[in-house]
Structure formats: C-alpha cells, structure tokens
Scaffold this motif. Structure first.
Motif, PDB file in Angstrom:
ATOM      1  N   PRO A 215      -0.234  22.381  -0.948  1.00 28.03           N
ATOM      2  CA  PRO A 215      -1.662  22.673  -1.153  1.00 28.03           C
ATOM      3  C   PRO A 215      -2.356  21.674  -2.070  1.00 28.03           C
ATOM      4  CG  PRO A 215      -0.370  24.692  -1.273  1.00 28.03           C
ATOM      5  CD  PRO A 215       0.604  23.562  -1.194  1.00 28.03           C
ATOM      6  N   LEU A 216      -1.679  21.214  -3.113  1.00 28.21           N
ATOM      7  CA  LEU A 216      -2.314  20.241  -4.009  1.00 28.21           C
ATOM      8  C   LEU A 216      -2.578  18.922  -3.286  1.00 28.21           C
ATOM      9  CD1 LEU A 216      -0.328  20.780  -7.349  1.00 28.21           C
ATOM     10  CD2 LEU A 216      -2.722  21.324  -6.913  1.00 28.21           C
ATOM     11  N   LEU A 217      -1.642  18.500  -2.436  1.00 32.09           N
ATOM     12  CA  LEU A 217      -1.858  17.281  -1.663  1.00 32.09           C
ATOM     13  C   LEU A 217      -3.047  17.436  -0.723  1.00 32.09           C
ATOM     14  CD1 LEU A 217      -0.766  14.451  -1.111  1.00 32.09           C
ATOM     15  CD2 LEU A 217       0.755  15.442   0.608  1.00 32.09           C
ATOM     16  N   GLN A 218      -3.199  18.614  -0.131  1.00 34.60           N
ATOM     17  CA  GLN A 218      -4.358  18.865   0.725  1.00 34.60           C
ATOM     18  C   GLN A 218      -5.652  18.863  -0.079  1.00 34.60           C
ATOM     19  OE1 GLN A 218      -3.597  22.505   2.838  1.00 34.60           O
ATOM     20  NE2 GLN A 218      -1.844  21.673   3.972  1.00 34.60           N
TER      21      GLN A 218
ATOM     22  N   THR B 229       6.373  15.545 -12.038  1.00 33.55           N
ATOM     23  CA  THR B 229       7.129  16.131 -10.929  1.00 33.55           C
ATOM     24  C   THR B 229       6.570  15.640  -9.601  1.00 33.55           C
ATOM     25  OG1 THR B 229       7.491  18.124 -12.258  1.00 33.55           O
ATOM     26  CG2 THR B 229       7.906  18.273  -9.881  1.00 33.55           C
ATOM     27  N   PRO B 230       7.384  14.978  -8.744  1.00 36.65           N
ATOM     28  CA  PRO B 230       6.875  14.532  -7.441  1.00 36.65           C
ATOM     29  C   PRO B 230       6.434  15.728  -6.597  1.00 36.65           C
ATOM     30  CG  PRO B 230       8.974  13.474  -7.961  1.00 36.65           C
ATOM     31  CD  PRO B 230       8.776  14.569  -8.969  1.00 36.65           C
ATOM     32  N   LEU B 231       5.305  15.579  -5.916  1.00 36.88           N
ATOM     33  CA  LEU B 231       4.866  16.627  -4.999  1.00 36.88           C
ATOM     34  C   LEU B 231       5.840  16.709  -3.819  1.00 36.88           C
ATOM     35  CD1 LEU B 231       0.975  16.175  -4.912  1.00 36.88           C
ATOM     36  CD2 LEU B 231       2.378  17.570  -6.430  1.00 36.88           C
ATOM     37  N   LEU B 232       5.924  17.894  -3.246  1.00 40.52           N
ATOM     38  CA  LEU B 232       6.804  18.186  -2.098  1.00 40.52           C
ATOM     39  C   LEU B 232       8.283  18.088  -2.474  1.00 40.52           C
ATOM     40  CD1 LEU B 232       4.902  16.222   0.711  1.00 40.52           C
ATOM     41  CD2 LEU B 232       4.563  18.579  -0.045  1.00 40.52           C
TER      42      LEU B 232
ATOM     43  N   ASP C 241       0.810  -1.216   0.000  1.00 39.25           N
ATOM     44  CA  ASP C 241       0.000   0.000   0.000  1.00 39.25           C
ATOM     45  C   ASP C 241       0.845   1.269   0.000  1.00 39.25           C
ATOM     46  OD1 ASP C 241      -2.481   1.167  -0.205  1.00 39.25           O
ATOM     47  OD2 ASP C 241      -2.716   1.419   1.966  1.00 39.25           O
ATOM     48  N   ASN C 242       2.040   1.206  -0.619  1.00 41.38           N
ATOM     49  CA  ASN C 242       2.863   2.414  -0.775  1.00 41.38           C
ATOM     50  C   ASN C 242       2.303   3.261  -1.907  1.00 41.38           C
ATOM     51  OD1 ASN C 242       4.651   1.664   1.247  1.00 41.38           O
ATOM     52  ND2 ASN C 242       5.928   0.477  -0.162  1.00 41.38           N
ATOM     53  N   ARG C 243       2.116   4.557  -1.637  1.00 45.07           N
ATOM     54  CA  ARG C 243       1.524   5.451  -2.622  1.00 45.07           C
ATOM     55  C   ARG C 243       2.408   6.666  -2.808  1.00 45.07           C
ATOM     56  NH1 ARG C 243      -5.055   5.469  -1.863  1.00 45.07           N
ATOM     57  NH2 ARG C 243      -5.325   3.222  -1.593  1.00 45.07           N
ATOM     58  N   SER C 244       2.446   7.156  -4.058  1.00 41.17           N
ATOM     59  CA  SER C 244       3.187   8.375  -4.355  1.00 41.17           C
ATOM     60  C   SER C 244       2.392   9.175  -5.375  1.00 41.17           C
ATOM     61  CB  SER C 244       4.584   8.055  -4.897  1.00 41.17           C
ATOM     62  OG  SER C 244       4.488   7.318  -6.105  1.00 41.17           O
ATOM     63  N   LEU C 245       2.524  10.505  -5.294  1.00 40.96           N
ATOM     64  CA  LEU C 245       1.809  11.414  -6.187  1.00 40.96           C
ATOM     65  C   LEU C 245       2.810  12.274  -6.935  1.00 40.96           C
ATOM     66  CD1 LEU C 245      -1.270  12.690  -4.136  1.00 40.96           C
ATOM     67  CD2 LEU C 245      -1.358  11.527  -6.321  1.00 40.96           C
ATOM     68  N   CYS C 246       2.584  12.425  -8.237  1.00 39.50           N
ATOM     69  CA  CYS C 246       3.375  13.354  -9.027  1.00 39.50           C
ATOM     70  C   CYS C 246       2.439  14.119  -9.944  1.00 39.50           C
ATOM     71  CB  CYS C 246       4.470  12.646  -9.818  1.00 39.50           C
ATOM     72  SG  CYS C 246       3.874  11.521 -11.103  1.00 39.50           S
ATOM     73  N   ALA C 247       2.857  15.311 -10.348  1.00 43.27           N
ATOM     74  CA  ALA C 247       2.048  16.188 -11.194  1.00 43.27           C
ATOM     75  C   ALA C 247       2.583  16.131 -12.613  1.00 43.27           C
ATOM     76  CB  ALA C 247       2.082  17.616 -10.665  1.00 43.27           C
ATOM     77  N   LEU C 248       1.683  15.941 -13.581  1.00 44.52           N
ATOM     78  CA  LEU C 248       2.078  15.847 -14.984  1.00 44.52           C
ATOM     79  C   LEU C 248       2.323  17.242 -15.537  1.00 44.52           C
ATOM     80  CD1 LEU C 248       2.482  13.625 -17.113  1.00 44.52           C
ATOM     81  CD2 LEU C 248       0.175  14.106 -17.924  1.00 44.52           C
ATOM     82  N   GLU C 249       3.588  17.526 -15.913  1.00 49.92           N
ATOM     83  CA  GLU C 249       3.984  18.814 -16.474  1.00 49.92           C
ATOM     84  C   GLU C 249       4.731  18.564 -17.786  1.00 49.92           C
ATOM     85  OE1 GLU C 249       4.706  21.974 -13.119  1.00 49.92           O
ATOM     86  OE2 GLU C 249       6.028  20.283 -12.761  1.00 49.92           O
ATOM     87  N   PRO C 250       4.957  19.607 -18.599  1.00 48.30           N
ATOM     88  CA  PRO C 250       5.666  19.401 -19.872  1.00 48.30           C
ATOM     89  C   PRO C 250       7.029  18.750 -19.718  1.00 48.30           C
ATOM     90  CG  PRO C 250       4.617  21.557 -19.846  1.00 48.30           C
ATOM     91  CD  PRO C 250       4.428  20.988 -18.473  1.00 48.30           C
ATOM     92  N   SER C 251       7.700  18.984 -18.587  1.00 49.43           N
ATOM     93  CA  SER C 251       9.026  18.406 -18.374  1.00 49.43           C
ATOM     94  C   SER C 251       8.977  16.973 -17.847  1.00 49.43           C
ATOM     95  CB  SER C 251       9.813  19.274 -17.390  1.00 49.43           C
ATOM     96  OG  SER C 251       9.129  19.371 -16.145  1.00 49.43           O
ATOM     97  N   GLY C 252       7.783  16.461 -17.519  1.00 56.64           N
ATOM     98  CA  GLY C 252       7.654  15.123 -16.969  1.00 56.64           C
ATOM     99  C   GLY C 252       6.715  15.130 -15.781  1.00 56.64           C
TER     100      GLY C 252
END
Length: 702
Positions: free
Chosen positions: A423-426, A407-410, A394-405
């Motif tokens: 703020p996006l994670l909240q 990007t991991p949050l935080l 149950d390991n989870r990770s979030l990243c944001a899709l941007e033109p450069s790839g």
C-alpha cells in the motif's frame, strides 16, 4: 627578529625562466586606496586565469627613526594559472584551420584582479592588485611566481587574518591566521617607543573568578577593551572602559568563551595596543560557548546558529518520530559539514514538514536540535518517511525509515513498514505522499499513516466483538469443559505472543553453498513458528552497505535489547575459525567473503564467553551428520549446545524462552521444522559444497 620594510610597495618574483615584469614576464600594479571587501559568489572561469595559490607572511619593522618603528606584516602571494582553453571539436576531428578570433586571446595577456584582505582588531583593510602575464608563456596549472605586498601595519599582540581571492572569484578564497608577538616577545622592542611604557597585563584564576591585573604606574590612564574575536567577520566589542592604573578587573567564569580577547593601551595619541586571547584552550570557555549557542529556525525554510565564537560543529537534518525516540539522521539532502555561525542557511527541501529537524553536534556528542513544528507547521505527525535510492541505469529502491533502520518495502520483516509495503508503494505512485526532497542520488517522501491506523483499530474491534460472542456461546453450552479449554487457549496465546516478541540472530560460517542452503531452510522454518529471525542471507544489501562487522554490531545490540538470543551454528569451517581465534586472539583470521558475518563477529563474541556473560544470551547448535559433539570448542559449551534435528524440541524451547508452549506443542513444531530441514540436509550430504543457491524463501528476503 623583524627586518626593515620600505613604504607601501609591490615586489614581483617571477617563476618564468629568464623573464621579469620589465621584459614580458609577470607584472603587478597596486591600485590607489583601499577597496570594499566583497568576495562575491563563485563563478566559472571563461578560460585560463591567474589565481592565488598560497600565502606567506613575514614580520618587518617600518621605521621613521632608529627608535621610532611600527610592526608591519609583509604578505607574499603565490600565483598560478587555473583553467584551460576550450578546443573546438570540429578542428580536432576534421583538421579545420584555427579561427584567428580564437588564436587572438591566446596571444594576449592573462590578467586578474587579486584582492588582499587584512583584519586585525580594530582595523580592517582591503587592497587591489592588478597582475598579468603573457598567455603564450604559461601553461594551465603552471606557477608564474609571486607578488609581495609591503606591508600592513598591525598592533602588537594582535591576531591577524589575511584573505586573498580574485574578482570575480574563480575558486575558494585563501585564508591565513597569525598571532603577532607583543612587546614581551619581540627582540627589537627597544626600537618601538610604545613598548617602553606599555601596560603589563596578567590573567589569573581564583575559584570561579578570573582576575585581569593591569600593572602600570599610579595615575596613568589607559584603555581596556574586551571583545569577541569572531571568524569570519570583524571582532565584536563586548566591554570597554577608560581607567586609571593600576587596576584589577574581575570576570565570572561564566563570561569566558574561547574567542574572548583583551586589548590594553595607554590613552595617548597613536599608542600601541596589546592584545591577548588567553581562553582559547580553557575547558570552561568551551562549555560556556556551547551553552550560549542558540539554533534558530527562520521562515520559510532557513536556519541559523547564533554563537559568540566559531563552533567546531557539524549540522545535519534528521527525522523526529512522534514516539519520542532519537532523531534519525538523514544523510541526504544535507551532508555533514562544518557550521558557519551567525549566518542564515537554507534547507535544501522542496516542502517543509513538522518532523524534519536540524541537529548540530560536536565531537563531544553534545547536540542542539530544533524542529520546524515549533513555529507554524503544527505538531509531529505519524507519517512514514520513505527514502528512495537511485543507482546506475535508473535503478530505484524504496525503504522506510524506522527505529531499527531503513526497512525495504515488500520485505518479509515483521515491522509496520514491511506489512504495509505494498500500500505504501501505491501511495507513492498515486501521489498521496508528499515529496520533501529530490536529488540526483534519491528522494524523500512523507506518507500519511492515518488511514491505516483507523483501519487497523476497526479490524481489532470487530475481532474482539466476534471473539467475545463465541466465548459467550461456548460458556452457555459447556461451562465445565470450556473452563479447561479456555485455560489452555490462554496459555497458548501467551506463548504465541512471547514467541512473536522473541528475536533470534543466526550466525554461521559460509562453508559452501549447500550449507548456506541448509541455514536458509532453518531460518525459514524458525520464521514460520513464528520467531523474528535475523540472518545475513536475508540482509545482503545492508551487509554490503555497512560491512559485516557494523551489521553484526547493530543486529546483536537490537536482539539482546529486545530480550532475544544469538544462535551460533557450528560447522567444520566455524570450528576452524574459532580455534584460529583462540590460538591467537590478537590477529584476525584470513580473508573471508564480503558477507561473512561469523568471521567478523568473533572479536565481539569471545569476550562475552571469556568473561562469563554468554549464558542466557547465546545458544549453540550443530547438525548431526556434519559435526561430532566433541568438535565444538570447550569455551562455547558454557551455553546450551543442541544437536539438530535430534534435539529440536529442546532447541525450540530454549529459543522461545520461559513462555514456551506445552511439550506436546513443542514436539509438533519440532516435527514441522524437521520436515522443512530434511530436503536441505539430504541435498547437503549428496553433493557437499556444490549447492546452487539459497532457495526461493531466502531469495525473497535478500
């Protein structure tokens, strides 16, 4: 040539030693009449079942007299046992006696209804075979033999397609496509009366036109049909005429597609039809097919690719940002797979979003793209797409899709997603983001960005007003002195903006942990200038996912496109690798660590230096007490090579480019970087090769 065939019949060939259908082996029964060709959906097998595993065909002749024969296709269906009996758990664990109700099916026969489908324009047939074999004589996965169907009549020169599956269907249907010979390719054409006076069809190209020449005697009537030989499904007629020979029919090159076929026959009862499909390999036909293809979005969340022929194309979902950049593919939730044309397909999404698009591409990189906003969901939104990845435990990770790839949050990257990571994670946790997809491997979230954009502009206006007020007061107090100060301030702001916009990619050889800690200290110090620094120490996750070579390619391309610079940090290990490559550029160096981007990048760096493209794009550096100036290979001295920390001001000035600050400011920044490097330098020389890590700053960026 073809052999002789009897009337419609079934022959059984068993693979069970010493048995046949008559004495308890494989047996088969052919149902009277044809059946509907309806494969149905896949279902789970309730236990061992008989399934078709292979198809073979043979051309035969069905003759009524010595010179009155028809061409026929004999089909051999190989059968095997698929699935297992379910063993009761209690019986194995506690030795409980077997239930007679369970034993009874194992003593019965395995029975299956096998459908054999035959399509050859303009006819289509489906027959049903009932096959069975005693269950006690076979094991799961065992071949039980084959049944031979005699036989399907087909037109000369036709393309035939044969499918076989069970009802109900326990596995993907088998299929086979075969091009039958026409009268010109048959050794026994003298036995087929229709071949004696068959129209001769020739195809020739003249400029942009294609001529179909039908060579038959004058006043003889014949039929000519052009049709699209589609897969799957029956052929689709396109053009049909009854004509009198001889004739020449002209087609424009824009009418050609790979599946366009031509059928010609004499207008007589039961005449043989000759079919040819001459445009399968025509480049013009393939270009026309792509132009004719049309991608349609169907409400509420479905899509369909319309085309006259099958397309060797793949489909995927992608995210289209409103800035007009390329649509970024989303691996989940729609994996790349071949597209079935003229068939409605569902989006595997929970919710629709205007930025979600469908992309269809071929190996030629041609693309069709349609977005959902074209119908009912409105224009593209400035939302941030978050990709959630779920791993083991149950390991989870979030990243944001941007033109450069992604990007991991935080993270401490200088992108919009990194600055708003908290703020996006909240927003995700509080339910303010729209969940577009949820699967076993992860999820997709679309987070609105309007509130952050409004807040940012409000802060900008307040800062501008405050700055204007301060400048106005200073002008009133000391007009002359303020002029010089404003000039310096203007230059410094420009230099700072240029520094923030300059990217630097650090490449080094991971000689030992102490040297890695030293590189991490240098990267952190440059990051505080500020410079946008990329180094593999801060990108372990991307490096493991993409591999060192792919990661270096992406970072190098992005750095150089943004006007940045690639920094080569030379160490004893790096020099050894360079010399190894220079001595034998055709062989890769020995094994290195999975994150060693320097070793992976040498094959791409050396051509730039050998062809004179390195100046202005690369910079070299080495640490004073680790390497002597003469140790740097001569090939790399075509670009500036600096000794650190003694030449830090010149090094920083080169990194920041033409808009570097005044020398006194460079000296201050060089002093800051030198102080940051000193502990790592001391540690490196006290205990070389025994470092314990990369420091907390590098840990935060990993």
């Amino acid at each position: 040539g073809p052999s002789l065939a009897p009337a419609a019949a079934i022959t059984v060939r068993t693979a069970l030693a010493g048995l046949s259908g008559a004495d308890g082996g494989l047996s088969c029964h052919l149902w009277d009449g044809d059946v509907l060709c309806l494969p149905g959906s896949l279902v789970s097998a309730p236990g061992p079942v008989l399934v078709p595993t292979g198809l073979q065909t043979e051309l035969v002749l069905r003759c009524y007299k010595d010179t009155n024969c028809d061409l026929c296709v004999r089909v051999d269906i190989h059968l095997a046992v698929h699935g297992y009996w379910e063993e009761p758990e209690d019986e194995e664990e506690f030795g409980i006696a077997e239930d007679p109700a369970i034993e009874e099916p194992r003593n019965a026969s395995l029975q299956a209804h096998v459908v054999l489908s035959f399509q050859a324009y303009p006819t289509a047939r489906c027959v049903l075979l009932e096959v069975q074999v005693p269950a006690a004589l076979v094991q799961p996965g065992q071949s039980v033999g084959s049944v031979v169907f005699e036989c399907f009549e087909a037109a000369l020169g036709a393309e035939v397609r044969i499918w076989s599956y069970t009802q109900p269907r326990y596995q993907k249907e088998l299929n086979l496509t075969q091009q039958l010979p026409d009268c010109r390719g048959l050794e026994v054409r003298d036995s087929i009366q229709s071949c004696w006076a068959l129209p001769v069809l020739n195809v020739s190209a003249h400029g942009n036109d294609v001529h179909l020449v039908v060579d038959i005697p004058e006043d003889q009537r014949f039929g000519l049909s052009l049709y699209w030989n589609q897969v799957p499904g029956p052929a689709k007629p396109w053009w049909h005429r009854n004509l009198t020979g001889p004739q020449t029919i002209t087609l424009n090159h824009t009418d050609l597609v790979p599946c366009l076929c031509i059928q010609v026959w004499r207008l007589e009862p039961d005449s043989v039809r000759t079919s040819i499909c001459p445009f399968r390999e025509d480049p013009r036909a393939h270009r026309n097919l792509w132009r004719a293809a049309q991608l349609q979005l169907l409400p509420p969340r479905a899509w369909r690719l319309d085309a006259p022929c099958s397309l060797p194309a793949e489909a995927t979902l992608c995210w289209q940002a409103p800035d007009g950049g390329p649509c970024q593919p989303l691996v989940p939730p729609l994996p790349r797979e071949n597209v079935t044309v003229n068939k409605a397909l569902e989006f595997p999404l929970l919710k629709g979003h205007p930025n979600i698009c469908v992309q269809v591409s071929t190996w030629e990189k041609q693309e069709l793209q349609e977005c959902l906003w074209a119908d009912s969901l409105g224009p593209l939104k400035d939302d941030m797409l978050l990709v959630e990845t779920r791993g083991p435990q149950d390991n989870r990770s979030l990243c944001a899709l941007e033109p450069s790839g992604c990007t991991p949050l935080l993270s401490r990257a200088s992108t919009r997603a990194a600055r708003l990571g908290g703020p996006l994670l909240q927003d995700v946790q509080s339910g303010q983001c729209l969940q577009l997809w949820d699967g076993d491997l992860g999820a997709l979230w679309a987070c609105p960005m309007e509130k952050y954009i409004h807040r940012r502009w409000a802060l900008v206006w307040m800062a501008c007003l405050l700055l204007a007020a301060v400048l106005f007061l200073l002008l009133l107090l000391k007009k002359n002195h303020v002029k010089g100060w404003l000039r310096l301030l203007k230059e410094d702001v420009r230099a700072g903006a240029a520094a923030r916009s300059r990217a630097a990619l650090l490449l080094y050889s991971a000689d030992d942990a102490g040297f890695e800690r030293l590189v991490g200290a240098l990267a952190s110090a440059l990051f505080q200038l500020p410079l946008r620094v990329a180094v593999d120490l801060w990108s372990r996750r991307e490096l493991s996912a993409q591999g060192p070579l792919a990661w270096f390619h992406a970072q190098r391309r992005q750095t150089l496109q943004e006007g940045g610079v690639v920094v080569l940090l030379f160490s004893p290990g790096a020099v050894a690798l360079c010399r190894e490559w220079l001595q034998d550029a055709t062989s890769a160096p020995g094994a290195h660590g999975p994150h060693d981007a320097f070793a992976a990048s040498l094959s791409c760096l050396l051509p730039d230096f050998l062809q004179g493209r390195a100046p202005g794009r690369y910079v070299g550096a080495y640490f004073d007490r680790l390497l002597s100036p003469d140790a740097v290979p001569a090939l790399f001295r075509s670009v500036p090579v600096f000794s650190l920390p003694s030449q830090l001001p010149e090094f920083l000035g080169t990194l920041q480019g033409p808009a570097a600050p005044h020398p006194w400011r460079l000296a201050e920044r060089a002093e800051q970087v030198s102080r940051a490097l000193q502990p790592a330098l001391d540690s490196c020389f006290r205990a070389p090769g025994t470092g314990r890590g990369m420091g907390p700053e590098a840990e935060d960026r990993t």
